[in-house]
Scaffold this active site. Structure first.
Site, PDB file in Angstrom:
ATOM      1  CD  GLU A   1     -27.003 -29.312  19.126  1.00  0.00           C
ATOM      2  OE1 GLU A   1     -26.555 -29.403  17.967  1.00  0.00           O
ATOM      3  OE2 GLU A   1     -26.573 -30.016  20.075  1.00  0.00           O
TER       4      GLU A   1
ATOM      5  NE  ARG B   1     -16.628 -23.825  18.529  1.00  0.00           N
ATOM      6  CZ  ARG B   1     -17.303 -24.546  19.403  1.00  0.00           C
ATOM      7  NH1 ARG B   1     -18.528 -24.945  19.130  1.00  0.00           N
ATOM      8  NH2 ARG B   1     -16.758 -24.876  20.564  1.00  0.00           N
TER       9      ARG B   1
ATOM     10  CG  LEU C   1     -21.178 -27.400  27.880  1.00  0.00           C
ATOM     11  CD1 LEU C   1     -19.888 -27.629  28.668  1.00  0.00           C
ATOM     12  CD2 LEU C   1     -21.973 -28.682  27.797  1.00  0.00           C
TER      13      LEU C   1
ATOM     14  CB  SER D   1     -11.457 -29.190  23.530  1.00  0.00           C
ATOM     15  OG  SER D   1     -11.822 -27.968  24.112  1.00  0.00           O
TER      16      SER D   1
ATOM     17  N   GLY E   1     -29.911 -35.016  28.684  1.00  0.00           N
ATOM     18  CA  GLY E   1     -28.651 -34.283  28.682  1.00  0.00           C
ATOM     19  C   GLY E   1     -28.748 -33.101  29.622  1.00  0.00           C
ATOM     20  CG  LEU E   2     -25.321 -30.510  30.287  1.00  0.00           C
ATOM     21  CD1 LEU E   2     -24.310 -29.455  29.882  1.00  0.00           C
ATOM     22  CD2 LEU E   2     -25.154 -30.854  31.761  1.00  0.00           C
TER      23      LEU E   2
END
Length: 646
Positions: A433, A338, A449, A285, A43-44
């Protein structure tokens, strides 16, 4: 006993990273060719690390369980990536991004790591623009920004609702260049099943070829885990169904401490559960909260009529709508963080104001934005997200408000790492993560990200080189060492054991049951009684799993059920540690909400006197209670205070 050493450089906060880079040990170019590095994950964080280390001249082996690195779960991130460029001239700065991230994490993250993250954020945007990432631009050609939760400035760069995909394609391009050059060797469709430790250092991994079933040994001078989070312990989550915590868990069982395992993020903007046999959830999103307004019927009788299909949301007049985030948190409104937004939605639904057939949903309404800006503007900003919603729900969000509800999305906990992103196993580094380091008890939107690319492009190339500076004298390792043989035998024994049970229940039935236990007792709200119940139910379920699971097929072939079973075996242990950690932490902070610890108006009530620390758990063996270690969190440059978004 292992003592935790965070290795934070001395000096002023803004100088720590520059001081580290100026004084680190280096490896000369000729010696880099003598050093092997394993990167697990594409992944990133993983692709960026592998590409960067390959560019430096190291010999890199990169592993992914996907058929291509382009399928890594980073592709699913939609809304954007934060950076303190201050293009809007609205008061942003590196320090403000740092403060927002610390505050968003409810003062449970390491100060120096977070400042470094904010500091390198601007370089990420420059790097990605140079790679050709098609960020949205204003009419004049400058990069555009939008707002995300927990911030009063617009600092989020985006590519419509496909930001993760575009960033991953940029990283994949950089990785492909190194693969072509020969500095990186790519191993697709490989599951990492164990870490190999030789003389106290991470020196390799054991993997299974998911196509042929072959077990392989791979050695290196250092190992980097970039394997994402473990949210699928809840079964239903926004994560890809293959996402798992097995690499981090195997590292834990080899001596890498696990940090804050109970810190789980519940995202407020997900499509609600719609069936008993649903296998995953879909994220809408957070960027939608820029223009969408969240509400529920103010009258319970209206909510009940909507649940029965007797009313539609457009039938509810404005004066009978409760825009509860705007009412409770006027300073941030629909862009509240959140954890706060998720709990607020749960509270409204628990109070009987929820909508949808289950009553477990709230509305995200774009009527005002369409009236103010025009439908064409909303289509340009969010068109692909609206299309995705309509395909899943079969409802037009331009005409009817979206229905959303909180769901598991991200794990702030992970392998404990120091400032260098090195675990308690020397030579084992963990990025993105998969580590615990940057987000505390709650992650702000658009910062996943940022962390993945920060760790991969701008942190790990320095810190791993510092570790490897004296390793060029160490010859490449033979995979015939006894440590590799022992690790491979343990892997084979577990696979043989799983295949030999031949029980009556499928892997998914056990996983679904574990997920229900985790959601009910270790989910959005927790209490002592529920956590103690989870700590009783999970070992019982684990025992039943090892007696009655049915894994069809053979070891030496493509066997998706075997892959799921090995991962679930780890989840059944990890879930117990999460519950234990949540029970230990007698406070509420961020996404960890203990019902016994809340303010009179229902907000999280921290206990800084007893819990201003990272909980780092050490594995002590099967059927033994893990040992708790504490890394004190010292805030030299930040005032620790009660969060307020009102």
């Amino acid at each position: 006993m292992t003592r935790l050493n965070s290795k934070i450089p001395a000096g002023p906060l803004e100088d720590k990273w520059n001081t580290y880079k100026a004084t680190q040990n280096l490896v000369n170019p000729a010696n880099k060719r003598k050093i092997d590095i394993i990167v697990v994950g594409s992944g990133l964080a993983g692709a960026a690390a592998a590409a960067s280390l390959g560019e430096l001249g190291f010999k890199v082996k990169c592993f992914t369980y996907h058929d291509s690195p382009r399928r890594a779960h980073s592709i699913a991130a939609q809304g954007g990536i934060n950076a303190a460029k201050n293009y809007r001239n609205d008061g942003d700065s590196v320090y403000r991004l740092f403060i927002d991230t610390i505050k968003g994490g409810d003062y449970r993250s390491r100060e120096a790591n977070v400042y470094r993250l904010a500091e390198v954020s601007n370089a990420i945007i420059d790097q990605c623009v140079a790679q050709g990432v098609p960020f949205a631009r204003e009419y004049g050609g400058l990069l555009d920004n939008r707002s995300f939760g927990g911030a009063l400035v617009s600092r989020t760069f985006y590519a419509r609702g496909q930001t993760g995909q575009q960033l991953l394609l940029g990283a994949y391009g950089a990785l492909s260049k190194e693969i072509h050059k020969g500095s990186v060797t790519m191993y697709n469709r490989r599951d990492m099943l164990d870490v190999v430790v030789v003389d106290g250092r991470a020196r390799g991994i054991i993997v299974r070829d998911n196509v042929t079933g072959a077990i392989e040994r791979h050695s290196a001078h250092a190992v980097i885990l970039a394997t994402g989070g473990y949210g699928n312990v809840f079964f239903l989550s926004t994560m890809a169904m293959h996402s798992n915590g097995s690499s981090a868990w195997q590292a834990y069982k080899k001596g890498a401490f696990f940090g804050n395992p109970s810190f789980t993020q519940i995202h407020p903007t997900c499509i609600p559960v719609h069936g008993e046999y649903q296998s995953k959830l879909t994220l809408m999103s957070e960027s939608l909260r820029n223009d969408g307004r969240i509400w529920v019927p103010a009258k319970k009788e209206d909510a009940r009529k909507i649940q029965k299909g007797e009313l539609k949301p457009i039938d509810i007049p404005e004066e009978d709508r409760d825009y509860y985030l705007e009412r409770k948190y006027p300073a941030y409104g629909n862009l509240s963080p959140r954890d706060i937004s998720s709990r607020a939605a749960k509270e409204r639904c628990d109070a009987g104001h929820g909508v949808g057939s289950t009553g477990l949903a709230v509305y995200l309404d774009f009527a005002d934005a369409i009236k103010r800006l025009g439908r064409n503007v909303i289509e340009a900003r969010y068109g692909n997200l609206f299309q995705m919603y309509e395909k899943i729900v079969d409802d037009n969000p331009y005409e009817t408000p979206m229905m959303i509800f909180p769901a598991v999305h991200y794990t702030m906990g992970g392998t404990w790492v120091d400032y260098e992103l090195q675990s308690t196993i020397p030579g084992l580094f963990v990025t993105g993560e998969a580590n615990f380091s940057d987000h505390g008890a709650n992650r702000l939107g658009a910062s996943a990200l940022m962390q993945g690319l920060s760790d991969g492009y701008f942190v790990i190339p320095y810190t791993v080189q510092n570790y490897l500076a004296d390793q060029f004298k160490v010859p490449r390792f033979s995979t015939e060492l006894p440590e590799f043989a022992v690790a491979e035998k343990e892997v084979r024994d577990q696979i043989d054991r799983l295949l030999s049970i031949k029980g009556k229940r499928s892997v998914d039935t056990f996983h679904r049951e574990l997920g229900k236990i985790m959601w009910d007792y270790v989910g959005m709200a927790r209490n002592k009684e529920g956590l103690e119940k989870a700590l009783k139910l999970i070992p019982e379920l684990r025992a039943e799993f090892w007696k009655d699971v049915r894994v069809p097929g053979k070891a030496g072939e493509l066997n998706p059920e075997l892959q799921k079973a090995t991962r679930l075996a780890d989840f059944l242990e990890l879930g117990e540690l999460m519950a234990l950690d949540a029970l230990h932490r007698e406070e509420s902070c961020g996404g960890h909400f203990r019902e016994e610890h809340q303010t009179p108006d229902g907000e999280a009530l921290r206990n800084d006197k007893d819990f201003l620390h990272v909980a780092a758990w050490e594995y002590k063996g099967p059927d033994q209670k893990p040992e708790l270690h504490k890394e004190p969190l010292k805030y030299e440059f930040v005032e620790v205070k009660q969060r307020s978004y009102k």
